[in-house]
Motif scaffolding. Structure first.
Motif, PDB file in Angstrom:
ATOM      1  N   GLY A  33      50.141  37.424  39.821  1.00 58.11           N
ATOM      2  CA  GLY A  33      50.124  38.240  39.702  1.00 58.11           C
ATOM      3  C   GLY A  33      49.208  39.309  40.913  1.00 58.11           C
ATOM      4  O   GLY A  33      48.476  38.025  41.236  1.00 58.11           O
ATOM      5  N   THR A  34      49.703  39.688  41.921  1.00 63.08           N
ATOM      6  CA  THR A  34      48.708  40.208  42.978  1.00 63.08           C
ATOM      7  C   THR A  34      48.899  42.167  43.165  1.00 63.08           C
ATOM      8  O   THR A  34      49.816  42.205  42.976  1.00 63.08           O
ATOM      9  N   LEU A  35      48.167  42.895  43.388  1.00 67.05           N
ATOM     10  CA  LEU A  35      48.293  43.973  44.269  1.00 67.05           C
ATOM     11  C   LEU A  35      46.831  43.886  45.070  1.00 67.05           C
ATOM     12  O   LEU A  35      45.716  43.782  45.003  1.00 67.05           O
ATOM     13  N   GLY A  36      47.268  45.072  45.717  1.00 62.26           N
ATOM     14  CA  GLY A  36      46.907  45.901  47.130  1.00 62.26           C
ATOM     15  C   GLY A  36      46.863  44.572  48.275  1.00 62.26           C
ATOM     16  O   GLY A  36      47.795  44.118  48.083  1.00 62.26           O
ATOM     17  N   GLY A  37      45.685  44.532  48.447  1.00 62.25           N
ATOM     18  CA  GLY A  37      45.573  43.060  49.673  1.00 62.25           C
ATOM     19  C   GLY A  37      45.873  44.098  51.085  1.00 62.25           C
ATOM     20  O   GLY A  37      45.938  45.795  51.542  1.00 62.25           O
ATOM     21  N   GLY A  38      47.228  44.051  52.086  1.00 63.68           N
ATOM     22  CA  GLY A  38      47.723  44.162  53.320  1.00 63.68           C
ATOM     23  C   GLY A  38      47.800  43.188  54.388  1.00 63.68           C
ATOM     24  O   GLY A  38      48.093  42.091  54.155  1.00 63.68           O
ATOM     25  N   LYS A  39      48.602  43.896  55.657  1.00 63.76           N
ATOM     26  CA  LYS A  39      48.822  42.656  56.483  1.00 63.76           C
ATOM     27  C   LYS A  39      47.430  42.152  57.363  1.00 63.76           C
ATOM     28  O   LYS A  39      47.597  40.465  57.208  1.00 63.76           O
ATOM     29  N   ASP A  40      46.201  42.489  56.836  1.00 65.62           N
ATOM     30  CA  ASP A  40      45.008  41.627  57.486  1.00 65.62           C
ATOM     31  C   ASP A  40      44.338  40.793  55.790  1.00 65.62           C
ATOM     32  O   ASP A  40      43.614  40.279  56.123  1.00 65.62           O
ATOM     33  N   LEU A  41      45.318  40.805  54.758  1.00 69.21           N
ATOM     34  CA  LEU A  41      44.340  40.748  53.819  1.00 69.21           C
ATOM     35  C   LEU A  41      46.074  40.207  52.873  1.00 69.21           C
ATOM     36  O   LEU A  41      46.436  40.534  52.224  1.00 69.21           O
ATOM     37  N   ASP A  42      46.495  38.117  53.560  1.00 67.51           N
ATOM     38  CA  ASP A  42      47.334  38.330  52.427  1.00 67.51           C
ATOM     39  C   ASP A  42      46.883  37.419  51.395  1.00 67.51           C
ATOM     40  O   ASP A  42      46.635  36.412  51.047  1.00 67.51           O
ATOM     41  N   LEU A  43      47.510  37.577  50.146  1.00 65.98           N
ATOM     42  CA  LEU A  43      47.073  37.317  48.552  1.00 65.98           C
ATOM     43  C   LEU A  43      47.574  36.478  48.004  1.00 65.98           C
ATOM     44  O   LEU A  43      46.831  35.895  47.394  1.00 65.98           O
ATOM     45  N   THR A  44      48.859  35.947  48.886  1.00 66.52           N
ATOM     46  CA  THR A  44      49.224  34.721  48.319  1.00 66.52           C
ATOM     47  C   THR A  44      48.826  33.971  48.990  1.00 66.52           C
ATOM     48  O   THR A  44      48.503  32.713  48.178  1.00 66.52           O
ATOM     49  N   VAL A  45      48.310  33.820  50.456  1.00 59.39           N
ATOM     50  CA  VAL A  45      47.699  32.852  51.253  1.00 59.39           C
ATOM     51  C   VAL A  45      46.216  32.662  50.810  1.00 59.39           C
ATOM     52  O   VAL A  45      46.423  31.783  50.965  1.00 59.39           O
ATOM     53  N   ALA A  46      45.382  33.679  50.608  1.00 60.60           N
ATOM     54  CA  ALA A  46      44.190  33.976  50.145  1.00 60.60           C
ATOM     55  C   ALA A  46      44.396  32.668  48.810  1.00 60.60           C
ATOM     56  O   ALA A  46      43.473  32.221  48.474  1.00 60.60           O
ATOM     57  N   ALA A  47      45.085  33.292  47.965  1.00 60.88           N
ATOM     58  CA  ALA A  47      45.216  32.680  46.232  1.00 60.88           C
ATOM     59  C   ALA A  47      45.335  30.942  46.575  1.00 60.88           C
ATOM     60  O   ALA A  47      44.809  30.141  45.337  1.00 60.88           O
ATOM     61  N   ALA A  48      46.284  31.146  47.679  1.00 63.51           N
ATOM     62  CA  ALA A  48      46.343  29.087  47.806  1.00 63.51           C
ATOM     63  C   ALA A  48      45.349  28.714  47.623  1.00 63.51           C
ATOM     64  O   ALA A  48      44.605  27.283  48.253  1.00 63.51           O
ATOM     65  N   GLY A  49      44.485  29.382  49.513  1.00 59.69           N
ATOM     66  CA  GLY A  49      43.671  28.843  49.488  1.00 59.69           C
ATOM     67  C   GLY A  49      42.527  28.793  48.774  1.00 59.69           C
ATOM     68  O   GLY A  49      41.209  28.213  48.776  1.00 59.69           O
ATOM     69  N   ASN A  50      41.546  29.970  48.188  1.00 59.31           N
ATOM     70  CA  ASN A  50      41.112  29.560  47.185  1.00 59.31           C
ATOM     71  C   ASN A  50      41.324  28.180  46.302  1.00 59.31           C
ATOM     72  O   ASN A  50      39.838  28.233  45.084  1.00 59.31           O
ATOM     73  N   THR A  51      42.047  28.414  45.952  1.00 58.12           N
ATOM     74  CA  THR A  51      42.752  26.982  44.454  1.00 58.12           C
ATOM     75  C   THR A  51      41.620  25.969  45.110  1.00 58.12           C
ATOM     76  O   THR A  51      41.388  25.574  44.439  1.00 58.12           O
ATOM     77  N   ASP A  52      42.090  25.953  46.120  1.00 64.20           N
ATOM     78  CA  ASP A  52      40.752  24.714  46.542  1.00 64.20           C
ATOM     79  C   ASP A  52      39.774  24.346  46.471  1.00 64.20           C
ATOM     80  O   ASP A  52      39.251  23.538  46.500  1.00 64.20           O
ATOM     81  N   VAL A  53      39.363  25.651  46.483  1.00 62.44           N
ATOM     82  CA  VAL A  53      37.701  26.137  46.668  1.00 62.44           C
ATOM     83  C   VAL A  53      37.443  25.506  45.256  1.00 62.44           C
ATOM     84  O   VAL A  53      36.213  24.935  44.585  1.00 62.44           O
ATOM     85  N   VAL A  54      37.917  26.470  43.987  1.00 63.45           N
ATOM     86  CA  VAL A  54      38.247  25.899  42.704  1.00 63.45           C
ATOM     87  C   VAL A  54      37.769  24.412  42.163  1.00 63.45           C
ATOM     88  O   VAL A  54      37.175  24.087  41.946  1.00 63.45           O
ATOM     89  N   ARG A  55      38.993  24.063  42.923  1.00 65.41           N
ATOM     90  CA  ARG A  55      39.254  23.179  42.616  1.00 65.41           C
ATOM     91  C   ARG A  55      37.799  21.582  43.364  1.00 65.41           C
ATOM     92  O   ARG A  55      37.544  20.479  42.681  1.00 65.41           O
TER      93      ARG A  55
END
Length: 124
Positions: A33-55
């Protein structure tokens, strides 16, 4: 106990300076789930990218033999804070909360405290 939707609303409304929030499954990289964000903050892309950080952090901790758990990860940008907080409850294994804050309008210590409270009551 709070649902994903309620938790996202609490993160956005209850944390000063919140720009976007997500609940993410780091085994798949998908945002539940996501809430907020916008054209300059794509939370779906950020979620996937930050998955790599956690891993990467989990893998590094295993390689060096650290037995601690990750409390949170902070990424500081020019105008934003990005907070990643793994969900530690039994229903949250493999999940993390992701919060983007406006650096000028937020209090980092309070945001971390409030994010911890959200993490403690989320129920998946």
């Amino acid at each position: 106990m709070a649902s994903v939707e309620v938790s996202l609303k609490e993160m956005m409304a209850g944390i000063e300076g919140a720009l976007g929030a997500a609940v993410v499954d780091y085994t798949s990289g998908m945002a539940l789930g996501t809430l907020g964000g916008g054209k300059d903050l794509d939370l779906t892309v950020a979620a996937a990218g930050n998955t790599d950080v956690v891993r990467a952090k989990v893998r590094t901790m295993e390689q060096i033999g650290l037995k601690s758990r990750i409390e949170d990860v902070l990424i500081t940008l020019d105008s934003q804070y990005h907070l990643i907080r793994p969900v530690t409850g039994r229903s949250g294994n493999g999940l993390f909360l992701y919060l983007v804050l406006d650096k000028a309008r937020s209090n980092l210590a309070m945001a971390r405290h409030q994010l911890k409270r959200v993490e403690e009551v989320i129920e998946i």
